[in-house]
Design a protein around this motif. Sequence first.
Motif, PDB file in Angstrom:
ATOM      1  N   LEU A 239     -13.929 -64.823 -26.037  1.00 41.58           N
ATOM      2  CA  LEU A 239     -15.246 -64.973 -25.424  1.00 41.58           C
ATOM      3  C   LEU A 239     -15.192 -64.457 -23.993  1.00 41.58           C
ATOM      4  CD1 LEU A 239     -16.095 -68.608 -26.615  1.00 41.58           C
ATOM      5  CD2 LEU A 239     -16.847 -66.465 -27.640  1.00 41.58           C
ATOM      6  N   HIS A 240     -16.254 -63.774 -23.599  1.00 38.41           N
ATOM      7  CA  HIS A 240     -16.343 -63.245 -22.235  1.00 38.41           C
ATOM      8  C   HIS A 240     -17.385 -64.027 -21.448  1.00 38.41           C
ATOM      9  CE1 HIS A 240     -16.623 -60.371 -18.919  1.00 38.41           C
ATOM     10  NE2 HIS A 240     -17.931 -60.422 -19.074  1.00 38.41           N
ATOM     11  N   LYS A 241     -16.973 -64.650 -20.348  1.00 38.22           N
ATOM     12  CA  LYS A 241     -17.917 -65.363 -19.494  1.00 38.22           C
ATOM     13  C   LYS A 241     -18.931 -64.396 -18.908  1.00 38.22           C
ATOM     14  CE  LYS A 241     -14.960 -69.032 -17.643  1.00 38.22           C
ATOM     15  NZ  LYS A 241     -14.413 -69.593 -16.383  1.00 38.22           N
ATOM     16  N   VAL A 242     -20.196 -64.805 -18.922  1.00 41.92           N
ATOM     17  CA  VAL A 242     -21.212 -64.033 -18.213  1.00 41.92           C
ATOM     18  C   VAL A 242     -20.977 -64.275 -16.731  1.00 41.92           C
ATOM     19  CG1 VAL A 242     -23.670 -63.660 -17.856  1.00 41.92           C
ATOM     20  CG2 VAL A 242     -22.837 -64.313 -20.114  1.00 41.92           C
ATOM     21  N   ARG A 243     -20.627 -63.230 -16.002  1.00 39.43           N
ATOM     22  CA  ARG A 243     -20.239 -63.385 -14.597  1.00 39.43           C
ATOM     23  C   ARG A 243     -21.440 -63.678 -13.705  1.00 39.43           C
ATOM     24  NH1 ARG A 243     -16.390 -58.129 -14.957  1.00 39.43           N
ATOM     25  NH2 ARG A 243     -18.151 -57.534 -16.290  1.00 39.43           N
ATOM     26  N   ASP A 244     -21.150 -64.291 -12.577  1.00 42.61           N
ATOM     27  CA  ASP A 244     -22.176 -64.847 -11.707  1.00 42.61           C
ATOM     28  C   ASP A 244     -23.064 -63.793 -11.047  1.00 42.61           C
ATOM     29  OD1 ASP A 244     -23.532 -66.823 -10.138  1.00 42.61           O
ATOM     30  OD2 ASP A 244     -22.273 -66.245  -8.459  1.00 42.61           O
ATOM     31  N   ASN A 245     -22.479 -62.695 -10.699  1.00 41.29           N
ATOM     32  CA  ASN A 245     -23.209 -61.707  -9.892  1.00 41.29           C
ATOM     33  C   ASN A 245     -24.406 -61.131 -10.649  1.00 41.29           C
ATOM     34  OD1 ASN A 245     -23.864 -59.963  -7.804  1.00 41.29           O
ATOM     35  ND2 ASN A 245     -22.457 -58.364  -8.517  1.00 41.29           N
ATOM     36  N   CYS A 246     -25.620 -61.437 -10.163  1.00 39.95           N
ATOM     37  CA  CYS A 246     -26.840 -60.936 -10.802  1.00 39.95           C
ATOM     38  C   CYS A 246     -27.780 -60.424  -9.713  1.00 39.95           C
ATOM     39  CB  CYS A 246     -27.510 -62.037 -11.616  1.00 39.95           C
ATOM     40  SG  CYS A 246     -29.022 -61.502 -12.470  1.00 39.95           S
ATOM     41  N   PRO A 247     -27.551 -59.202  -9.224  1.00 40.81           N
ATOM     42  CA  PRO A 247     -28.426 -58.674  -8.166  1.00 40.81           C
ATOM     43  C   PRO A 247     -29.846 -58.445  -8.675  1.00 40.81           C
ATOM     44  CG  PRO A 247     -26.952 -56.960  -8.996  1.00 40.81           C
ATOM     45  CD  PRO A 247     -26.505 -58.251  -9.625  1.00 40.81           C
ATOM     46  N   LEU A 248     -30.815 -58.666  -7.806  1.00 39.98           N
ATOM     47  CA  LEU A 248     -32.217 -58.441  -8.143  1.00 39.98           C
ATOM     48  C   LEU A 248     -32.762 -57.266  -7.348  1.00 39.98           C
ATOM     49  CD1 LEU A 248     -33.653 -62.096  -8.258  1.00 39.98           C
ATOM     50  CD2 LEU A 248     -32.727 -60.715 -10.124  1.00 39.98           C
ATOM     51  N   TYR A 249     -33.730 -56.569  -7.954  1.00 44.65           N
ATOM     52  CA  TYR A 249     -34.320 -55.395  -7.322  1.00 44.65           C
ATOM     53  C   TYR A 249     -35.844 -55.500  -7.328  1.00 44.65           C
ATOM     54  CZ  TYR A 249     -29.627 -53.516  -7.878  1.00 44.65           C
ATOM     55  OH  TYR A 249     -28.269 -53.338  -7.812  1.00 44.65           O
ATOM     56  N   LYS A 250     -36.447 -54.967  -6.275  1.00 45.75           N
ATOM     57  CA  LYS A 250     -37.904 -54.976  -6.150  1.00 45.75           C
ATOM     58  C   LYS A 250     -38.505 -53.952  -7.124  1.00 45.75           C
ATOM     59  CE  LYS A 250     -37.563 -55.944  -1.172  1.00 45.75           C
ATOM     60  NZ  LYS A 250     -37.910 -55.452   0.188  1.00 45.75           N
ATOM     61  N   PRO A 251     -39.822 -54.002  -7.333  1.00 48.37           N
ATOM     62  CA  PRO A 251     -40.451 -53.025  -8.230  1.00 48.37           C
ATOM     63  C   PRO A 251     -40.206 -51.570  -7.829  1.00 48.37           C
ATOM     64  CG  PRO A 251     -41.958 -54.828  -7.783  1.00 48.37           C
ATOM     65  CD  PRO A 251     -40.791 -55.040  -6.888  1.00 48.37           C
TER      66      PRO A 251
END
Length: 552
Positions: A239-251
């Motif tokens: 199993l692969h952990k979903v890693r924490d880093n989730c950058p967000l981007y503007k429209p």
Amino acid sequence: MDTPERDSLPRKRSLRKKFGARNYDENLMDELIEKHLGGAFKKKKQTKEDLEKETETEAMIAISLGFPIDALLEEEIRAGVVRQLGGKEQNDYIVVRNHILARWRSNVEVWLSKGQIKETVSNEYEHLISAAYDFLLYNGYINFGVLLPLTSPMPELTNEGSVIIVGAGLAGLSAAKQLMSFGFKVIVLEGRNRPGGRVYTQKMGKKGQFAAVDLGGSVITGIHANPLGVLARQLSIPLHKVRDNCPLYKPDGAPVDKGIDSNIELIHNKLLDKVMELRKIMGGFANDISLGSVLERLRQLYGVARSTEERQLLDWHLANLEYANAGCLSDLSATFWDQDDPYEMGGDHCFLAGGNWRLIKALCEGVPIFYGKTVNTIRYGHDGIAVIVGEQVFEADMVLCTVPLGVLKKRTIRFEPELPGRKLAAIERMGFGLLNKVAMVFPHVFWGEDLDTFGCLSEHSNKRGEFFLFYGNHTVSGGAALIALVAGEAAQMFENSDPSMLLHRVLSVLRGIYNPKGVDVPDPIQTICTRWGGDPFSYGSYSHVRVQSSGQ
């Protein structure tokens, strides 16, 4: 508004959690048991200190599996596992129960017999061994999964009863496997030409660049006490952990300021806290009050998320909430939307290497499944049942109907006699919503090998769920697979949209993010757009507690 305590907040399938980067190994449970309990259980011949330590460790394992530390489950009370509630007998039962749970968890690859437990627990507790073992066995807490023998390993379980299971999804296949281990004669009728139901791993790409992509259920949302984790462990699937880093981007593709992002996430969670506080003060809301309407009223009352960027960020978090519930916030009951939170499975969110199809394939082994059998009618009574498929009639002692709620809502299966009114009313009231995907396989991983998720804000609230979150499946799929999620109102509009236009829009989003960084976004090798709402064997994705319904 006060700053909320992060650990106390509701986290419905939140994907932005504090994970480490290493792969999750379910066999870490073996290390815990080996360290604290030893390779072999010797409960009869241990010192008092060793027994106390072992009992404490077994209690922690039981807690992780959803059992209270010093009480019985309601199901145990109803089953009459002890003669009198409270007191020494109940305490002794809990110790024995926890020991059985820990013993099976120490090796989930083989059937644990009652005789093996008697070898490690004193004879004076034999009646408690029987009570605890039988409860755990028949309620599926032990001896479940894919490595059970197809003939009952316990002669006393032999049963001449016959069962027809309608539906070869995870529920139907798991039930078939378990019933067969109990000695029942079982067949499974499946309308599709494949097993798995809403779990569907598709081979995508081209020669040399194939990837296994999950078009349906794809994330194990919480590994603790999760039977899917046990299945993966039995099959030795990493199993692969979903890693924490989730950058967000503007429209427009520009990165979202991390400070503003953190502030709006706190505001979002605090608004949910306020909903719960208000609900508690008022003793609940009216049946027709939605979570969305209460959240918006509170947002206006506190004057938060006023700027365009803040509102778009809040919309992103609301889209994530709609993804968690497979439903628009305007459809969720303000009183009962989170009624199942106490039963959620904790721990890491994980991807399964090679896709969830590997679980389905293992569950199918040895199970007689008839494909292309769309059930029209189920007749039931005291003398047995009949399941009608076109001109064919299948007869048995019992029938287990495991079709999705969406199919029950459409009433495509006729029940004779009709289902009780209370069941029909519950089916009508409950919500069954949508989550759709655009699955793409590219020539290479342009988004970065170290990134599992990233998100994009929307200019318009009614489209906030369109491509709001991307999964990079390259760590587990065998190829450069990227999945765009579509939730909430956008998921409904998605059903009737032209696939070529959808691909154009999702590529525009990706190129808006990566081209300014000097990263070329190539055309995908293959793309698939899901349509779970129009699928005649599901009519949706998963359920929620809708307005007008209740937690019951």
